[in-house]
Design a protein around this motif. Sequence first.
Motif, PDB file in Angstrom:
ATOM      1  N   GLU A 113       0.848  -1.179   0.000  1.00 40.73           N
ATOM      2  CA  GLU A 113       0.000   0.000   0.000  1.00 40.73           C
ATOM      3  C   GLU A 113       0.888   1.234   0.000  1.00 40.73           C
ATOM      4  OE1 GLU A 113      -2.549  -0.215   3.341  1.00 40.73           O
ATOM      5  OE2 GLU A 113      -3.354  -2.168   2.791  1.00 40.73           O
ATOM      6  N   GLY A 114       0.281   2.380  -0.184  1.00 40.73           N
ATOM      7  CA  GLY A 114       1.024   3.629  -0.114  1.00 40.73           C
ATOM      8  C   GLY A 114       1.377   3.952   1.319  1.00 40.73           C
ATOM      9  N   TYR A 115       1.872   5.144   1.511  1.00 36.88           N
ATOM     10  CA  TYR A 115       2.261   5.588   2.845  1.00 36.88           C
ATOM     11  C   TYR A 115       1.026   5.704   3.732  1.00 36.88           C
ATOM     12  CZ  TYR A 115       3.685   8.728   6.560  1.00 36.88           C
ATOM     13  OH  TYR A 115       3.898   9.298   7.778  1.00 36.88           O
ATOM     14  N   VAL A 116       1.095   5.061   4.889  1.00 34.88           N
ATOM     15  CA  VAL A 116       0.002   5.147   5.857  1.00 34.88           C
ATOM     16  C   VAL A 116       0.551   5.856   7.088  1.00 34.88           C
ATOM     17  CG1 VAL A 116      -1.623   3.852   7.278  1.00 34.88           C
ATOM     18  CG2 VAL A 116      -0.980   3.004   5.009  1.00 34.88           C
ATOM     19  N   PRO A 117       0.076   7.063   7.383  1.00 32.85           N
ATOM     20  CA  PRO A 117       0.627   7.787   8.539  1.00 32.85           C
ATOM     21  C   PRO A 117       0.299   7.108   9.858  1.00 32.85           C
ATOM     22  CG  PRO A 117      -1.237   8.966   7.600  1.00 32.85           C
ATOM     23  CD  PRO A 117      -0.952   7.811   6.696  1.00 32.85           C
ATOM     24  N   ARG A 118       1.167   7.311  10.831  1.00 32.35           N
ATOM     25  CA  ARG A 118       0.941   6.726  12.154  1.00 32.35           C
ATOM     26  C   ARG A 118      -0.208   7.440  12.843  1.00 32.35           C
ATOM     27  NH1 ARG A 118       4.401   2.974  13.742  1.00 32.35           N
ATOM     28  NH2 ARG A 118       6.463   2.923  12.823  1.00 32.35           N
ATOM     29  N   PRO A 119      -0.863   6.750  13.767  1.00 30.22           N
ATOM     30  CA  PRO A 119      -1.924   7.418  14.545  1.00 30.22           C
ATOM     31  C   PRO A 119      -1.360   8.598  15.337  1.00 30.22           C
ATOM     32  CG  PRO A 119      -1.972   5.055  14.898  1.00 30.22           C
ATOM     33  CD  PRO A 119      -0.741   5.345  14.102  1.00 30.22           C
ATOM     34  N   LYS A 120      -2.193   9.616  15.548  1.00 29.34           N
ATOM     35  CA  LYS A 120      -1.732  10.837  16.229  1.00 29.34           C
ATOM     36  C   LYS A 120      -1.256  10.554  17.641  1.00 29.34           C
ATOM     37  CE  LYS A 120      -4.195  14.107  13.472  1.00 29.34           C
ATOM     38  NZ  LYS A 120      -4.599  15.490  13.403  1.00 29.34           N
ATOM     39  N   TRP A 121      -1.894   9.595  18.329  1.00 28.22           N
ATOM     40  CA  TRP A 121      -1.475   9.320  19.705  1.00 28.22           C
ATOM     41  C   TRP A 121      -0.059   8.762  19.736  1.00 28.22           C
ATOM     42  CZ3 TRP A 121       0.099   4.593  21.403  1.00 28.22           C
ATOM     43  CH2 TRP A 121      -0.268   3.482  20.632  1.00 28.22           C
ATOM     44  N   GLN A 122       0.320   8.000  18.705  1.00 31.11           N
ATOM     45  CA  GLN A 122       1.678   7.454  18.666  1.00 31.11           C
ATOM     46  C   GLN A 122       2.698   8.558  18.411  1.00 31.11           C
ATOM     47  OE1 GLN A 122       1.962   4.322  15.751  1.00 31.11           O
ATOM     48  NE2 GLN A 122       2.017   2.751  17.327  1.00 31.11           N
ATOM     49  N   VAL A 123       2.351   9.482  17.547  1.00 37.15           N
ATOM     50  CA  VAL A 123       3.254  10.592  17.243  1.00 37.15           C
ATOM     51  C   VAL A 123       3.471  11.441  18.491  1.00 37.15           C
ATOM     52  CG1 VAL A 123       3.534  12.691  15.868  1.00 37.15           C
ATOM     53  CG2 VAL A 123       2.578  10.634  14.805  1.00 37.15           C
ATOM     54  N   TRP A 124       2.382  11.766  19.208  1.00 39.88           N
ATOM     55  CA  TRP A 124       2.505  12.584  20.415  1.00 39.88           C
ATOM     56  C   TRP A 124       3.215  11.832  21.533  1.00 39.88           C
ATOM     57  CZ3 TRP A 124       2.594  17.521  20.767  1.00 39.88           C
ATOM     58  CH2 TRP A 124       1.955  18.281  19.792  1.00 39.88           C
ATOM     59  N   ALA A 125       2.991  10.530  21.636  1.00 44.43           N
ATOM     60  CA  ALA A 125       3.694   9.736  22.652  1.00 44.43           C
ATOM     61  C   ALA A 125       5.198   9.739  22.379  1.00 44.43           C
ATOM     62  CB  ALA A 125       3.155   8.310  22.680  1.00 44.43           C
TER      63      ALA A 125
END
Length: 49
Positions: A13-25
């Motif tokens: 698949e194409g790029y799938v961004p990480r969930p926002k909670w993971q980025v903030w963590a």
Amino acid sequence: MDNFEETQEQRQEGYVPRPKWQVWAARIGLVIFIGIVIAQILQIAGAGL
């Protein structure tokens, strides 16, 4: 063997961004880590937190 390679390419698949909670963590963890490193450097330098 060619069929296997084709199915592998179709599954990608194409790029799938990480969930926002993971980025903030990760950001919060990085800030905490940098803070601990700075505290240790100050303690070694003699500031004695």
